[in-house]
Scaffold this motif. Structure first.
Motif, PDB file in Angstrom:
ATOM      1  N   ASN A  94     148.562  87.582 -37.027  1.00 55.43           N
ATOM      2  CA  ASN A  94     148.211  86.435 -36.201  1.00 55.43           C
ATOM      3  C   ASN A  94     149.423  85.943 -35.409  1.00 55.43           C
ATOM      4  O   ASN A  94     149.328  85.672 -34.212  1.00 55.43           O
ATOM      5  CB  ASN A  94     147.660  85.305 -37.062  1.00 55.43           C
ATOM      6  CG  ASN A  94     147.205  84.137 -36.233  1.00 55.43           C
ATOM      7  OD1 ASN A  94     146.162  84.191 -35.593  1.00 55.43           O
ATOM      8  ND2 ASN A  94     147.990  83.072 -36.223  1.00 55.43           N
ATOM      9  N   GLU A  95     150.559  85.849 -36.083  1.00 55.54           N
ATOM     10  CA  GLU A  95     151.779  85.361 -35.438  1.00 55.54           C
ATOM     11  C   GLU A  95     152.175  86.246 -34.254  1.00 55.54           C
ATOM     12  O   GLU A  95     152.472  85.756 -33.171  1.00 55.54           O
ATOM     13  CB  GLU A  95     152.913  85.322 -36.467  1.00 55.54           C
ATOM     14  CG  GLU A  95     154.224  84.791 -35.937  1.00 55.54           C
ATOM     15  CD  GLU A  95     155.271  84.730 -37.020  1.00 55.54           C
ATOM     16  OE1 GLU A  95     155.776  83.621 -37.248  1.00 55.54           O
ATOM     17  OE2 GLU A  95     155.567  85.779 -37.653  1.00 55.54           O
ATOM     18  N   ARG A  96     152.152  87.552 -34.466  1.00 54.60           N
ATOM     19  CA  ARG A  96     152.545  88.465 -33.378  1.00 54.60           C
ATOM     20  C   ARG A  96     151.515  88.462 -32.260  1.00 54.60           C
ATOM     21  O   ARG A  96     151.882  88.512 -31.084  1.00 54.60           O
ATOM     22  CB  ARG A  96     152.756  89.879 -33.931  1.00 54.60           C
ATOM     23  CG  ARG A  96     153.343  90.818 -32.939  1.00 54.60           C
ATOM     24  CD  ARG A  96     154.729  90.366 -32.468  1.00 54.60           C
ATOM     25  NE  ARG A  96     155.124  91.114 -31.289  1.00 54.60           N
ATOM     26  CZ  ARG A  96     155.541  90.574 -30.141  1.00 54.60           C
ATOM     27  NH1 ARG A  96     155.673  89.266 -30.029  1.00 54.60           N
ATOM     28  NH2 ARG A  96     155.832  91.340 -29.123  1.00 54.60           N
ATOM     29  N   LEU A  97     150.241  88.371 -32.592  1.00 61.05           N
ATOM     30  CA  LEU A  97     149.204  88.320 -31.565  1.00 61.05           C
ATOM     31  C   LEU A  97     149.365  87.061 -30.709  1.00 61.05           C
ATOM     32  O   LEU A  97     149.268  87.121 -29.487  1.00 61.05           O
ATOM     33  CB  LEU A  97     147.819  88.379 -32.206  1.00 61.05           C
ATOM     34  CG  LEU A  97     146.632  88.642 -31.289  1.00 61.05           C
ATOM     35  CD1 LEU A  97     146.806  89.935 -30.502  1.00 61.05           C
ATOM     36  CD2 LEU A  97     145.343  88.685 -32.089  1.00 61.05           C
ATOM     37  N   GLU A  98     149.659  85.929 -31.335  1.00 63.80           N
ATOM     38  CA  GLU A  98     149.896  84.688 -30.591  1.00 63.80           C
ATOM     39  C   GLU A  98     151.125  84.809 -29.696  1.00 63.80           C
ATOM     40  O   GLU A  98     151.130  84.314 -28.567  1.00 63.80           O
ATOM     41  CB  GLU A  98     150.072  83.506 -31.543  1.00 63.80           C
ATOM     42  CG  GLU A  98     148.784  83.024 -32.156  1.00 63.80           C
ATOM     43  CD  GLU A  98     148.978  81.829 -33.083  1.00 63.80           C
ATOM     44  OE1 GLU A  98     150.108  81.284 -33.161  1.00 63.80           O
ATOM     45  OE2 GLU A  98     147.995  81.444 -33.736  1.00 63.80           O
ATOM     46  N   GLU A  99     152.178  85.460 -30.184  1.00 59.37           N
ATOM     47  CA  GLU A  99     153.386  85.655 -29.370  1.00 59.37           C
ATOM     48  C   GLU A  99     153.078  86.482 -28.127  1.00 59.37           C
ATOM     49  O   GLU A  99     153.544  86.165 -27.031  1.00 59.37           O
ATOM     50  CB  GLU A  99     154.478  86.337 -30.191  1.00 59.37           C
ATOM     51  CG  GLU A  99     155.102  85.454 -31.239  1.00 59.37           C
ATOM     52  CD  GLU A  99     156.053  86.211 -32.164  1.00 59.37           C
ATOM     53  OE1 GLU A  99     156.246  87.437 -31.989  1.00 59.37           O
ATOM     54  OE2 GLU A  99     156.589  85.577 -33.083  1.00 59.37           O
ATOM     55  N   ILE A 100     152.305  87.537 -28.297  1.00 60.26           N
ATOM     56  CA  ILE A 100     151.948  88.388 -27.154  1.00 60.26           C
ATOM     57  C   ILE A 100     151.089  87.608 -26.174  1.00 60.26           C
ATOM     58  O   ILE A 100     151.321  87.650 -24.961  1.00 60.26           O
ATOM     59  CB  ILE A 100     151.246  89.678 -27.621  1.00 60.26           C
ATOM     60  CG1 ILE A 100     152.239  90.558 -28.391  1.00 60.26           C
ATOM     61  CG2 ILE A 100     150.638  90.442 -26.437  1.00 60.26           C
ATOM     62  CD1 ILE A 100     151.605  91.712 -29.146  1.00 60.26           C
ATOM     63  N   LEU A 101     150.097  86.881 -26.687  1.00 54.64           N
ATOM     64  CA  LEU A 101     149.257  86.055 -25.811  1.00 54.64           C
ATOM     65  C   LEU A 101     150.106  85.011 -25.090  1.00 54.64           C
ATOM     66  O   LEU A 101     149.882  84.723 -23.905  1.00 54.64           O
ATOM     67  CB  LEU A 101     148.135  85.396 -26.608  1.00 54.64           C
ATOM     68  CG  LEU A 101     147.051  86.345 -27.121  1.00 54.64           C
ATOM     69  CD1 LEU A 101     146.183  85.641 -28.164  1.00 54.64           C
ATOM     70  CD2 LEU A 101     146.215  86.883 -25.973  1.00 54.64           C
ATOM     71  N   GLY A 102     151.087  84.449 -25.773  1.00 50.33           N
ATOM     72  CA  GLY A 102     151.991  83.486 -25.150  1.00 50.33           C
ATOM     73  C   GLY A 102     152.789  84.100 -24.016  1.00 50.33           C
ATOM     74  O   GLY A 102     152.970  83.482 -22.958  1.00 50.33           O
ATOM     75  N   SER A 103     153.267  85.320 -24.213  1.00 51.70           N
ATOM     76  CA  SER A 103     154.027  85.994 -23.157  1.00 51.70           C
ATOM     77  C   SER A 103     153.135  86.331 -21.960  1.00 51.70           C
ATOM     78  O   SER A 103     153.626  86.488 -20.845  1.00 51.70           O
ATOM     79  CB  SER A 103     154.711  87.250 -23.688  1.00 51.70           C
ATOM     80  OG  SER A 103     153.777  88.252 -23.982  1.00 51.70           O
ATOM     81  N   MET A 104     151.825  86.404 -22.208  1.00 48.93           N
ATOM     82  CA  MET A 104     150.856  86.642 -21.127  1.00 48.93           C
ATOM     83  C   MET A 104     150.416  85.325 -20.475  1.00 48.93           C
ATOM     84  O   MET A 104     149.588  85.337 -19.582  1.00 48.93           O
ATOM     85  CB  MET A 104     149.624  87.367 -21.690  1.00 48.93           C
ATOM     86  CG  MET A 104     149.896  88.745 -22.233  1.00 48.93           C
ATOM     87  SD  MET A 104     148.487  89.430 -23.168  1.00 48.93           S
ATOM     88  CE  MET A 104     147.263  89.636 -21.899  1.00 48.93           C
ATOM     89  N   HIS A 105     150.967  84.219 -20.967  1.00 50.93           N
ATOM     90  CA  HIS A 105     150.583  82.870 -20.513  1.00 50.93           C
ATOM     91  C   HIS A 105     149.094  82.605 -20.752  1.00 50.93           C
ATOM     92  O   HIS A 105     148.424  81.974 -19.947  1.00 50.93           O
ATOM     93  CB  HIS A 105     150.941  82.656 -19.035  1.00 50.93           C
ATOM     94  CG  HIS A 105     152.372  82.897 -18.755  1.00 50.93           C
ATOM     95  ND1 HIS A 105     153.369  82.043 -19.151  1.00 50.93           N
ATOM     96  CD2 HIS A 105     153.006  83.931 -18.131  1.00 50.93           C
ATOM     97  CE1 HIS A 105     154.543  82.517 -18.784  1.00 50.93           C
ATOM     98  NE2 HIS A 105     154.345  83.670 -18.173  1.00 50.93           N
TER      99      HIS A 105
END
Length: 121
Positions: A73-84
């Motif tokens: 979950n943490e890594r998925l949120e980080e990737i989504l965050g980098s995608m804005h």
């Protein structure tokens, strides 16, 4: 046991919504998006993809079920965050598309990490 999927996967797992069209020039050679999108362990809380690491690649320590779900979950949120795109927004179809791209990114990242030495590159 009745395990629940990660809330980020809610729209992604909806079979009535189409998966995004693949732009093959953006997918690394040898990567099959179906592997990233179709293999979730429904016996694990959060429905972590089966390809997501179950052990620390450097120490060999196994992750517990909830730790693994947390890391996913943490890594998925980080990737989504980098995608804005975190928090997720838009229509259900847009959310499915964005999560599909993030999962493909995480899948490629995970595969790449397992091919490197812990202290290398």
């Amino acid at each position: 046991m009745n395990r629940k999927p990660n809330p980020l996967l809610a729209d992604f797992l909806d079979p009535t919504l189409p998966l995004p069209e693949i732009h093959w020039e953006t997918v690394p050679p040898g990567v099959d998006p179906e592997e990233a999108w179709d293999r979730f362990d429904e016996n694990i809380e959060g429905w972590v993809p089966i390809w997501f690491p179950a052990v620390d690649r450097c120490s060999g320590r196994s992750y517990g079920e909830f730790e693994r779900a947390f890391l996913f979950n943490e890594r998925l949120e980080e990737i989504l965050g980098s995608m804005h795109r975190w928090p997720l927004w838009g229509s259900a179809r847009d959310k499915k598309r964005v999560v599909a791209i993030a999962l493909l990114h995480l899948y490629c990242e995970t595969r790449d990490q397992w091919t490197r030495a812990c202290w290398g590159e």
